[in-house]
Design a protein around this motif. Structure first.
Motif, PDB file in Angstrom:
ATOM      1  N   ARG A 108     -13.010  43.934  -3.568  1.00 51.98           N
ATOM      2  CA  ARG A 108     -11.627  42.807  -4.720  1.00 51.98           C
ATOM      3  C   ARG A 108     -12.621  42.287  -5.597  1.00 51.98           C
ATOM      4  NH1 ARG A 108     -11.203  42.117   0.721  1.00 51.98           N
ATOM      5  NH2 ARG A 108     -12.121  39.831   1.789  1.00 51.98           N
ATOM      6  N   HIS A 109     -14.510  41.821  -5.417  1.00 50.13           N
ATOM      7  CA  HIS A 109     -15.346  41.235  -5.669  1.00 50.13           C
ATOM      8  C   HIS A 109     -15.058  42.266  -7.248  1.00 50.13           C
ATOM      9  CE1 HIS A 109     -16.909  44.334  -4.061  1.00 50.13           C
ATOM     10  NE2 HIS A 109     -18.242  44.611  -4.674  1.00 50.13           N
ATOM     11  N   LEU A 110     -15.415  43.124  -7.776  1.00 51.08           N
ATOM     12  CA  LEU A 110     -15.338  44.029  -8.565  1.00 51.08           C
ATOM     13  C   LEU A 110     -14.322  44.133  -9.276  1.00 51.08           C
ATOM     14  CD1 LEU A 110     -16.820  45.852 -10.409  1.00 51.08           C
ATOM     15  CD2 LEU A 110     -15.826  48.476  -8.729  1.00 51.08           C
ATOM     16  N   ALA A 111     -12.940  44.360  -8.642  1.00 47.63           N
ATOM     17  CA  ALA A 111     -12.023  44.273  -9.222  1.00 47.63           C
ATOM     18  C   ALA A 111     -11.065  42.710  -9.460  1.00 47.63           C
ATOM     19  CB  ALA A 111     -10.098  44.098  -8.174  1.00 47.63           C
ATOM     20  N   MET A 112     -11.720  41.776  -9.424  1.00 52.61           N
ATOM     21  CA  MET A 112     -11.799  40.303  -9.867  1.00 52.61           C
ATOM     22  C   MET A 112     -12.179  41.023 -11.199  1.00 52.61           C
ATOM     23  SD  MET A 112      -9.583  38.020  -8.430  1.00 52.61           S
ATOM     24  CE  MET A 112     -10.211  36.211  -8.848  1.00 52.61           C
ATOM     25  N   ALA A 113     -13.580  40.961 -11.306  1.00 49.71           N
ATOM     26  CA  ALA A 113     -14.531  40.978 -12.385  1.00 49.71           C
ATOM     27  C   ALA A 113     -13.191  41.809 -13.576  1.00 49.71           C
ATOM     28  CB  ALA A 113     -15.688  41.720 -11.996  1.00 49.71           C
ATOM     29  N   LEU A 114     -13.024  42.813 -13.027  1.00 49.35           N
ATOM     30  CA  LEU A 114     -12.731  43.256 -13.843  1.00 49.35           C
ATOM     31  C   LEU A 114     -11.671  42.970 -14.479  1.00 49.35           C
ATOM     32  CD1 LEU A 114     -12.341  46.100 -15.811  1.00 49.35           C
ATOM     33  CD2 LEU A 114     -10.288  47.366 -14.275  1.00 49.35           C
ATOM     34  N   GLU A 115     -10.587  42.082 -13.513  1.00 48.02           N
ATOM     35  CA  GLU A 115      -9.705  41.931 -14.103  1.00 48.02           C
ATOM     36  C   GLU A 115      -9.151  40.525 -14.838  1.00 48.02           C
ATOM     37  OE1 GLU A 115      -6.204  41.192 -11.097  1.00 48.02           O
ATOM     38  OE2 GLU A 115      -6.320  43.817 -10.960  1.00 48.02           O
TER      39      GLU A 115
END
Length: 209
Positions: A108-115
């Motif tokens: 989720r840390h990476l998904a949040m960065a992308l989103e």
């Protein structure tokens, strides 16, 4: 030597950049706080190297996200049931959503960065288009209400339940346990499919969750 094959140092640099970016995004309070300079320093490469390889910060995040998502993509496109093409739609739909949710929970840390990366909103990314198209096509093959002319919208609604900001809010902000989140998504998916409730054998499960 094959000119198309990446040099060993380039492969090592890419792996170091991905590892550094992954760690920095996992440790930061906000994805916006992580800069290309931070990633370059942590990876031990020059900032110019990052820009040559990825174009910009969003390109780097997108490439890292795609690399981490590759096992899920492969399982969906080539794997056995419940995720793979041989599974019937009523099994494959909940299995796909469960796999996406598990991926978001673990990354989720990476998904949040992308989103949060501006133009690369979750609705404009390649993986979102892939999952939406697949879900829409599968929903059109089901006998439930989602097949009655609204499969495209239903696919968007189901994917919205796996958005990184919602997953982070529920898992981190509200402390909802992983298995409870998976059960809630399974129940919601079943209600859309009109196929009963629960994460039992008929609903399928994602790979590696």
């Amino acid at each position: 030597m094959d000119a198309r094959r990446p040099r060993k140092d380039a492969v090592r640099n890419r792996a170091a950049v991905f590892a550094a970016a992954d760690a920095l995004f996992a440790q930061c309070q906000s994805p916006q706080n992580v800069t290309m300079a931070d990633i370059a320093a942590a990876a031990g490469v020059g900032k110019a190297t990052l820009f040559r390889a990825f174009g910009d910060r969003t390109g780097l995040i997108r490439a890292l996200y795609a690399a981490r998502l590759e096992p899920v993509r492969k399982a969906v496109e080539e794997g056995p049931p419940p995720l793979g093409p041989a599974a019937p739609p009523l099994v494959r739909v909940p299995a796909l959503l469960d796999a996406v949710l598990c991926f978001k929970l673990d990354n989720r840390h990476l998904a949040m960065a992308l989103e949060s990366a501006g133009a690369d909103s979750p609705y404009r990314t390649e993986h979102y288009e892939r999952w939406h198209t697949l879900l829409r096509d599968l929903l059109e093959q089901t006998p439930g209400p989602a097949a009655a002319g609204s499969a495209g919208f239903a696919a968007h609604a189901l994917l919205a339940a796996t958005r990184a900001d919602l997953v982070a809010h529920l898992a981190d902000g509200k402390g909802v346990p992983r298995e409870e989140l998976r059960d809630q998504l399974a129940d919601f998916t079943a209600s859309v499919l009109g196929a009963g409730t629960g994460r039992g054998p008929a609903s399928g499960r994602g790979a590696g969750c």
